[in-house]
Design a protein around this motif. Structure first.
Motif, PDB file in Angstrom:
ATOM      1  N   LYS A   1      -3.792  -0.891   6.502  1.00  0.00           N
ATOM      2  CA  LYS A   1      -4.779  -1.419   7.715  1.00  0.00           C
ATOM      3  C   LYS A   1      -6.177  -1.798   7.330  1.00  0.00           C
ATOM      4  O   LYS A   1      -6.705  -2.600   7.522  1.00  0.00           O
ATOM      5  CB  LYS A   1      -5.066  -0.583   8.769  1.00  0.00           C
ATOM      6  CG  LYS A   1      -3.528  -0.415   9.674  1.00  0.00           C
ATOM      7  CD  LYS A   1      -3.619   0.545  10.651  1.00  0.00           C
ATOM      8  CE  LYS A   1      -2.662   0.636  11.983  1.00  0.00           C
ATOM      9  NZ  LYS A   1      -2.600   1.435  12.997  1.00  0.00           N
ATOM     10  N   LEU A   2      -6.726  -0.652   6.283  1.00  0.00           N
ATOM     11  CA  LEU A   2      -8.008  -0.905   5.845  1.00  0.00           C
ATOM     12  C   LEU A   2      -8.045  -2.346   4.971  1.00  0.00           C
ATOM     13  O   LEU A   2      -9.324  -2.984   4.913  1.00  0.00           O
ATOM     14  CB  LEU A   2      -8.432   0.071   4.695  1.00  0.00           C
ATOM     15  CG  LEU A   2      -8.801   1.417   5.669  1.00  0.00           C
ATOM     16  CD1 LEU A   2      -8.828   2.617   4.627  1.00  0.00           C
ATOM     17  CD2 LEU A   2      -9.838   1.222   6.559  1.00  0.00           C
ATOM     18  N   GLN A   3      -6.954  -2.834   4.515  1.00  0.00           N
ATOM     19  CA  GLN A   3      -7.060  -3.896   3.731  1.00  0.00           C
ATOM     20  C   GLN A   3      -7.378  -5.339   4.849  1.00  0.00           C
ATOM     21  O   GLN A   3      -7.931  -6.342   4.085  1.00  0.00           O
ATOM     22  CB  GLN A   3      -5.837  -4.189   2.927  1.00  0.00           C
ATOM     23  CG  GLN A   3      -5.760  -3.382   1.836  1.00  0.00           C
ATOM     24  CD  GLN A   3      -4.334  -3.470   0.899  1.00  0.00           C
ATOM     25  OE1 GLN A   3      -4.027  -4.772   0.692  1.00  0.00           O
ATOM     26  NE2 GLN A   3      -3.844  -2.536   0.392  1.00  0.00           N
TER      27      GLN A   3
ATOM     28  N   ALA B   1       1.004  -1.238   0.102  1.00  0.00           N
ATOM     29  CA  ALA B   1      -0.145   0.102   0.067  1.00  0.00           C
ATOM     30  C   ALA B   1       1.037   1.489   0.144  1.00  0.00           C
ATOM     31  O   ALA B   1       2.095   1.184   0.218  1.00  0.00           O
ATOM     32  CB  ALA B   1      -0.897   0.097   1.142  1.00  0.00           C
TER      33      ALA B   1
ATOM     34  N   LYS C   1      -2.680   3.664   6.751  1.00  0.00           N
ATOM     35  CA  LYS C   1      -3.993   3.543   6.759  1.00  0.00           C
ATOM     36  C   LYS C   1      -4.750   2.837   5.610  1.00  0.00           C
ATOM     37  O   LYS C   1      -5.443   1.758   6.031  1.00  0.00           O
ATOM     38  CB  LYS C   1      -4.634   4.957   6.813  1.00  0.00           C
ATOM     39  CG  LYS C   1      -6.148   4.980   6.993  1.00  0.00           C
ATOM     40  CD  LYS C   1      -6.622   6.381   6.666  1.00  0.00           C
ATOM     41  CE  LYS C   1      -8.100   6.503   6.912  1.00  0.00           C
ATOM     42  NZ  LYS C   1      -8.727   7.822   6.855  1.00  0.00           N
ATOM     43  N   SER C   2      -4.243   3.049   4.468  1.00  0.00           N
ATOM     44  CA  SER C   2      -4.484   2.109   3.267  1.00  0.00           C
ATOM     45  C   SER C   2      -4.159   0.594   3.644  1.00  0.00           C
ATOM     46  O   SER C   2      -4.880  -0.375   3.435  1.00  0.00           O
ATOM     47  CB  SER C   2      -3.974   2.338   2.045  1.00  0.00           C
ATOM     48  OG  SER C   2      -4.061   3.653   1.838  1.00  0.00           O
TER      49      SER C   2
ATOM     50  N   VAL D   1      -8.122  -5.029   8.482  1.00  0.00           N
ATOM     51  CA  VAL D   1      -8.811  -4.637   9.812  1.00  0.00           C
ATOM     52  C   VAL D   1     -10.061  -5.290   9.700  1.00  0.00           C
ATOM     53  O   VAL D   1     -10.646  -5.640  11.017  1.00  0.00           O
ATOM     54  CB  VAL D   1      -9.029  -3.136  10.106  1.00  0.00           C
ATOM     55  CG1 VAL D   1     -10.021  -2.579   9.415  1.00  0.00           C
ATOM     56  CG2 VAL D   1      -9.099  -2.698  11.322  1.00  0.00           C
ATOM     57  N   ARG D   2     -11.012  -5.698   8.948  1.00  0.00           N
ATOM     58  CA  ARG D   2     -12.347  -6.284   8.816  1.00  0.00           C
ATOM     59  C   ARG D   2     -11.934  -7.622   9.468  1.00  0.00           C
ATOM     60  O   ARG D   2     -12.831  -8.099  10.376  1.00  0.00           O
ATOM     61  CB  ARG D   2     -12.890  -6.285   7.432  1.00  0.00           C
ATOM     62  CG  ARG D   2     -14.271  -6.753   7.555  1.00  0.00           C
ATOM     63  CD  ARG D   2     -14.821  -7.188   6.289  1.00  0.00           C
ATOM     64  NE  ARG D   2     -14.335  -8.274   5.790  1.00  0.00           N
ATOM     65  CZ  ARG D   2     -14.370  -8.695   4.365  1.00  0.00           C
ATOM     66  NH1 ARG D   2     -14.759  -7.884   3.531  1.00  0.00           N
ATOM     67  NH2 ARG D   2     -13.961  -9.638   4.172  1.00  0.00           N
TER      68      ARG D   2
END
Length: 71
Positions: free
Chosen positions: A52-54, A45, A49-50, A56-57
């Motif tokens: 983690k967004l991949q 990434a 932040k980008s 974190v779900r």
């Protein structure tokens, strides 16, 4: 209120000029199974932040490393 000035962090890795990407490595534990052992997950990434967004779900994350792609 006084203004606080921070010195720039000159040791921070720079992204690869050609791609602008970093490789982020995380220690990750599945959210659905808190008793599971930590896994190593790698994500490419442009920023933290980008990255983690991949993940974190599905995972609880702890950053292990950040290296420029091509380094």
């Amino acid at each position: 209120m006084p203004t606080v000035h921070y010195a720039p962090n000159l040791n921070m890795p720079k992204p690869d000029i050609r791609t602008g990407l970093f490789k982020f490595c995380f220690f990750a534990v599945k959210r659905s199974d808190p008793q599971a052992k930590a896994e190593r997950k790698e994500v490419y990434a442009t920023d933290l932040k980008s990255a983690k967004l991949q993940l974190v779900r599905d995972y609880v994350l702890s950053l292990a490393s950040q290296t420029p792609v091509g380094a």
